[in-house]
Enzyme design. Structure first.
Site, short mmCIF file in Angstrom:
data_model
loop_
_atom_site.label_atom_id
_atom_site.label_comp_id
_atom_site.label_asym_id
_atom_site.label_seq_id
_atom_site.Cartn_x
_atom_site.Cartn_y
_atom_site.Cartn_z
N LYS A 1 0.79 -1.14 0.15
CA LYS A 1 0.00 -0.08 0.06
C LYS A 1 0.99 1.18 0.15
O LYS A 1 1.46 1.55 0.90
CB LYS A 1 -0.92 0.07 1.30
N GLU B 1 9.68 2.03 10.87
CA GLU B 1 10.79 3.19 10.84
C GLU B 1 10.00 4.53 10.48
O GLU B 1 9.39 4.77 9.47
CB GLU B 1 11.84 3.02 9.57
#
Length: 474
Positions: free
Chosen positions: A174, A248
């Site tokens: 996505k 992250e």
């Protein structure tokens, strides 16, 4: 131009027919129509990935066979470099020179590296008491939801997709809504390379599509790069299913420059760290701390280098600084240059320009509590603060809840090691910036992330390590 999902080996429109416009940040006009995914589309993609994993050939192939297909995938990325670079530049305003010279080659390198790393990785055998033999296996985890950001759309998508595929997983990618095109191209190239249908699926759309994906109980792993705020939301959704996550997240990178540094080298690297990709980098060295003995010299050269950057049309080879990626993001960065956010800081150079452009902006006399000093601006805006002693510089660098990246510039090897060890950061560069060894762990501390990826750290996340203890005494 029409950009579609890639689900189960087919390019498809959204189930409900919904679309949205893909905006070119330089022209500020729509240049493509994008399928806007919803829960029905993410569900279909997860179903395709689940079926490809549970009953398909991909996780049952040998590493050499999978690796051969992944190298073919990388070949196609390189062969389509021009169209991929144009997609990156058109979607987020990245200078075409950067996309061509760095982003596309690194995307191909990501795929090749993990294809080979998976094939060459060794498992463990443990000496046991007489009559038993214990060893480990690293088995595919299952279906991976990969949610990638808009600042390095292709490069960071492959950073997630490549190790997941190399270890035999299937993937639903996505991408960010602002940068859908390179992800859709990646899905098509995977099919052209011979990856079976359902192994790599791409669902386009807004945050509601991503939310539906990460809360799907059929997903076995979630890997996400983006803001810390969104990471908290995704983490909560994944926790409901006890789905492991790798995040992250944001950063507020410190760049500590000592009196004994090579000033010209420090300026060159600091310009890249502060203003590369128009400052839209989670690793950006947006807080510069310069020891007083070299402060004036460094600042004058740094300002001159910033003012020499070429701002303009990303499609032109000479451009080094493009527009910000969207109107929404331009508005966010602009707010940090308002008096309330500056807190009395001085703008030495830069500021807002025309359309969605912000000139390379350098601030001095910035209060420690000013929003522009504390928050992740994610634009071409940096603060420069003097310090006295090594201890002062380290304390200033560590005065943030983030811990993704830091830089140290010094000619003293003892200080380099000492300061690198003292910085609370997942990545520290000494006399350089953004040099990556794909075997090394990548991630952040504090509000900058959860877990690490890269080399064997990616293997740990994208597999289910299994211990086998075998009785062998007959």
């Amino acid at each position: 131009m029409k950009i579609q999902h890639v689900i189960g080996g087919e390019e498809t429109d959204s189930v409900d027919g919904a679309t949205y416009d893909d905006i070119d940040p330089f022209t500020m006009q729509s240049y493509a129509t994008v399928a806007r995914g919803g829960e029905a589309d993410t569900s279909a993609a997860v179903f395709a990935a689940r079926e490809a994993f549970d009953t398909g050939a991909w996780p049952r192939m040998g590493f050499a066979e999978r690796g051969k297909l992944l190298h073919r995938f990388a070949d196609l990325v390189e062969q389509n470099a021009a169209v991929l670079a144009e997609a990156e530049s058109r979607d987020m305003g990245k200078p075409i020179s950067a996309a061509t010279s760095h982003d596309v080659p690194r995307a191909a390198q990501n795929i090749r590296f993990f294809a080979d790393h998976a094939r060459l990785s060794a498992a463990e055998a443990f000496p046991s008491d007489a009559g038993f033999h214990t060893y480990t296996r690293y088995e595919s985890a299952g279906v991976v939801a990969a949610v990638s950001p808009w600042n390095y759309p292709l490069m960071l998508a492959t950073w997630k997709v490549a190790p997941a595929l190399a270890w035999g997983n299937t993937v639903v990618l996505k991408p960010a809504e602002d940068t859908p095109r390179s992800a859709a191209l990646l899905g098509k190239l995977a099919l052209e390379a011979g990856l079976p249908a359902g192994v790599l699926n791409v669902v386009l759309g807004y945050g509601d599509a991503g939310a539906a994906l990460v809360r799907d109980p059929r997903v076995d792993r979630v890997t996400f790069t983006g803001s810390s705020l969104t990471g908290k939301s995704i983490g909560a959704a994944a926790a409901a299913n006890l789905t492991p996550v790798s995040f992250e997240l944001g950063g507020k990178g410190a760049n500590v420059i000592f009196d004994d540094a090579d000033v010209d080298g420090a300026v060159e690297w600091s310009i890249k760290a502060a203003f590369g990709n128009t400052g839209q980098v989670c690793l950006a060295g947006s807080r510069l701390f310069v020891q007083r003995g070299v402060y004036d010299t460094f600042l004058s050269r740094f300002v001159a280098a910033a003012e020499a950057m070429v701002m303009g049309d990303p499609a032109q080879e000479q451009t080094t600084l493009g527009p910000l990626a969207s109107k929404k993001h331009f508005d966010k960065v602009s707010r940090y240059l308002e008096p309330a956010a500056l807190g009395g800081a001085s703008i030495v150079t830069g500021g807002l320009d025309h359309d969605w452009f912000v000139r390379p902006t350098i601030l001095t006399d910035v209060p420690a509590a000013a929003p522009v000093q504390c928050d992740e601006v994610f634009g071409p805006v940096v603060t420069v603060t003097p310090f006295n002693t090594e201890e002062d510089g380290v304390a200033l660098a560590n005065s943030t809840p983030y811990g993704l990246s830091a830089m140290v510039f010094t000619s003293n090897v003892h200080r380099a090691h000492r300061v690198a060890a003292s910085l609370r950061s997942g990545n520290v560069w000494v006399n350089c910036f953004f040099v990556r060894d794909l075997r090394a762990p990548f991630g952040g501390a504090g509000h900058s992330g959860v877990g690490r990826e890269g080399g064997s750290f990616s293997r740990e996340f994208f597999t289910e390590p299994k211990t086998v203890c075998l009785r062998i005494d007959g």
